[in-house]
Design a protein around this motif. Structure first.
Motif, mmCIF file in Angstrom:
data_model
loop_
_atom_site.group_PDB
_atom_site.id
_atom_site.type_symbol
_atom_site.label_atom_id
_atom_site.label_comp_id
_atom_site.label_asym_id
_atom_site.label_seq_id
_atom_site.Cartn_x
_atom_site.Cartn_y
_atom_site.Cartn_z
ATOM 1 N N GLY A 58 0.787 -1.211 0.000
ATOM 2 C CA GLY A 58 0.000 0.000 0.000
ATOM 3 C C GLY A 58 0.826 1.272 0.000
ATOM 4 O O GLY A 58 0.289 2.356 0.143
ATOM 5 N N LEU A 59 2.134 1.162 -0.150
ATOM 6 C CA LEU A 59 2.993 2.343 -0.113
ATOM 7 C C LEU A 59 3.216 2.962 -1.488
ATOM 8 O O LEU A 59 3.767 4.039 -1.593
ATOM 9 C CB LEU A 59 4.349 1.975 0.497
ATOM 10 C CG LEU A 59 4.305 1.521 1.952
ATOM 11 C CD1 LEU A 59 5.690 1.068 2.401
ATOM 12 C CD2 LEU A 59 3.798 2.642 2.834
ATOM 13 N N GLY A 60 2.856 2.275 -2.538
ATOM 14 C CA GLY A 60 3.066 2.789 -3.880
ATOM 15 C C GLY A 60 3.783 1.771 -4.729
ATOM 16 O O GLY A 60 3.944 0.616 -4.350
ATOM 17 N N LYS A 61 4.263 2.228 -5.883
ATOM 18 C CA LYS A 61 4.929 1.300 -6.787
ATOM 19 C C LYS A 61 6.391 1.682 -6.978
ATOM 20 O O LYS A 61 6.791 2.814 -6.709
ATOM 21 C CB LYS A 61 4.221 1.249 -8.137
ATOM 22 C CG LYS A 61 4.227 2.562 -8.895
ATOM 23 C CD LYS A 61 3.459 2.420 -10.190
ATOM 24 C CE LYS A 61 3.404 3.754 -10.915
ATOM 25 N NZ LYS A 61 2.698 3.654 -12.177
ATOM 26 N N VAL A 62 7.169 0.733 -7.431
ATOM 27 C CA VAL A 62 8.586 0.939 -7.694
ATOM 28 C C VAL A 62 8.806 0.787 -9.184
ATOM 29 O O VAL A 62 8.378 -0.201 -9.790
ATOM 30 C CB VAL A 62 9.454 -0.097 -6.924
ATOM 31 C CG1 VAL A 62 10.913 0.065 -7.272
ATOM 32 C CG2 VAL A 62 9.232 0.041 -5.433
ATOM 33 N N GLU A 63 9.455 1.768 -9.800
ATOM 34 C CA GLU A 63 9.767 1.722 -11.219
ATOM 35 C C GLU A 63 11.283 1.803 -11.392
ATOM 36 O O GLU A 63 11.938 2.601 -10.725
ATOM 37 C CB GLU A 63 9.117 2.893 -11.963
ATOM 38 C CG GLU A 63 7.618 2.858 -11.951
ATOM 39 C CD GLU A 63 7.005 4.044 -12.687
ATOM 40 O OE1 GLU A 63 5.819 3.965 -12.998
ATOM 41 O OE2 GLU A 63 7.711 5.034 -12.937
ATOM 42 N N ILE A 64 11.810 0.974 -12.286
ATOM 43 C CA ILE A 64 13.244 0.979 -12.560
ATOM 44 C C ILE A 64 13.442 1.285 -14.039
ATOM 45 O O ILE A 64 12.925 0.573 -14.902
ATOM 46 C CB ILE A 64 13.888 -0.373 -12.210
ATOM 47 C CG1 ILE A 64 13.707 -0.668 -10.727
ATOM 48 C CG2 ILE A 64 15.366 -0.382 -12.573
ATOM 49 C CD1 ILE A 64 14.232 -2.010 -10.296
ATOM 50 N N ALA A 65 14.207 2.326 -14.329
ATOM 51 C CA ALA A 65 14.497 2.696 -15.711
ATOM 52 C C ALA A 65 15.551 1.749 -16.285
ATOM 53 O O ALA A 65 16.419 1.266 -15.549
ATOM 54 C CB ALA A 65 15.003 4.136 -15.770
ATOM 55 N N PRO A 66 15.502 1.478 -17.582
ATOM 56 C CA PRO A 66 16.500 0.607 -18.202
ATOM 57 C C PRO A 66 17.930 1.119 -18.030
ATOM 58 O O PRO A 66 18.870 0.327 -17.968
ATOM 59 C CB PRO A 66 16.111 0.598 -19.681
ATOM 60 C CG PRO A 66 14.685 0.991 -19.713
ATOM 61 C CD PRO A 66 14.468 1.885 -18.528
ATOM 62 N N GLU A 67 18.096 2.433 -17.912
ATOM 63 C CA GLU A 67 19.421 3.006 -17.716
ATOM 64 C C GLU A 67 20.045 2.537 -16.413
ATOM 65 O O GLU A 67 21.253 2.369 -16.312
ATOM 66 C CB GLU A 67 19.367 4.537 -17.755
ATOM 67 C CG GLU A 67 19.012 5.121 -19.104
ATOM 68 C CD GLU A 67 17.512 5.131 -19.390
ATOM 69 O OE1 GLU A 67 16.710 4.935 -18.442
ATOM 70 O OE2 GLU A 67 17.141 5.295 -20.564
ATOM 71 N N VAL A 68 19.207 2.325 -15.399
ATOM 72 C CA VAL A 68 19.702 1.840 -14.108
ATOM 73 C C VAL A 68 20.236 0.420 -14.258
ATOM 74 O O VAL A 68 21.299 0.081 -13.735
ATOM 75 C CB VAL A 68 18.582 1.901 -13.042
ATOM 76 C CG1 VAL A 68 19.015 1.247 -11.750
ATOM 77 C CG2 VAL A 68 18.160 3.335 -12.804
ATOM 78 N N ILE A 69 19.518 -0.401 -14.997
ATOM 79 C CA ILE A 69 19.958 -1.771 -15.240
ATOM 80 C C ILE A 69 21.258 -1.767 -16.048
ATOM 81 O O ILE A 69 22.159 -2.564 -15.799
ATOM 82 C CB ILE A 69 18.854 -2.576 -15.946
ATOM 83 C CG1 ILE A 69 17.628 -2.649 -15.024
ATOM 84 C CG2 ILE A 69 19.338 -3.973 -16.320
ATOM 85 C CD1 ILE A 69 16.403 -3.227 -15.661
#
Length: 135
Positions: free
Chosen positions: A15-26
């Motif tokens: 319930g805290l929200g979502k996590v998004e990871i950009a391809p640049e981070v990978i």
């Protein structure tokens, strides 16, 4: 996964929200993991990245291409090996190191980690020039 090439993670129903990871981070994680392997001389980049690095900005994602597909993450790594190393052994270590780093830092398991050897780095000619100047 969304249309704008950002990987969405579902950490559960916290319930805290979502996590998004950009391809640049990978790309950065994979680039650092690959360059840490003994036997890898350097990662491949293009001319523009070389100029930017000379101006002081380090690009850790250099030589890494990440594709986010419906079936998972595909990582392509382009690197130069040091002369005299066992290419299959070092390539396997690169794959293992990238897979482990992604798993530890993002909890993502890469479907594919492809290592492309684009060259061999011989001993530095700078050392040879210095030795000639001493004589």
């Amino acid at each position: 996964m969304s249309e704008n090439n950002i990987l969405e993670m579902n950490p559960g129903n916290s319930g805290l929200g979502k996590v998004e990871i950009a391809p640049e981070v990978i790309e950065v994680i994979a680039g650092i993991a690959a360059s840490e392997v003994d036997g890898v001389s350097q990662m491949r980049g293009n001319f523009a990245l070389g100029v930017v690095e000379r101006l002081g900005k380090k690009n850790h994602g250099k030589g890494v291409k990440v594709e986010l597909g419906e079936d998972g993450i595909k990582v392509d790594v382009y690197c130069l090996m040091k002369f005299g190393v066992s290419i299959p052994t070092v390539a396997q270590k690169v794959q293992d190191n990238i897979r482990q780093a992604l798993l530890n830092m993002t909890a993502l398991d890469a479907k594919e980690v492809n290592v492309h050897i684009v060259g061999i780095q011989f001993e530095s000619t700078k050392q040879e020039v210095e030795q000639e100047q001493e004589l």
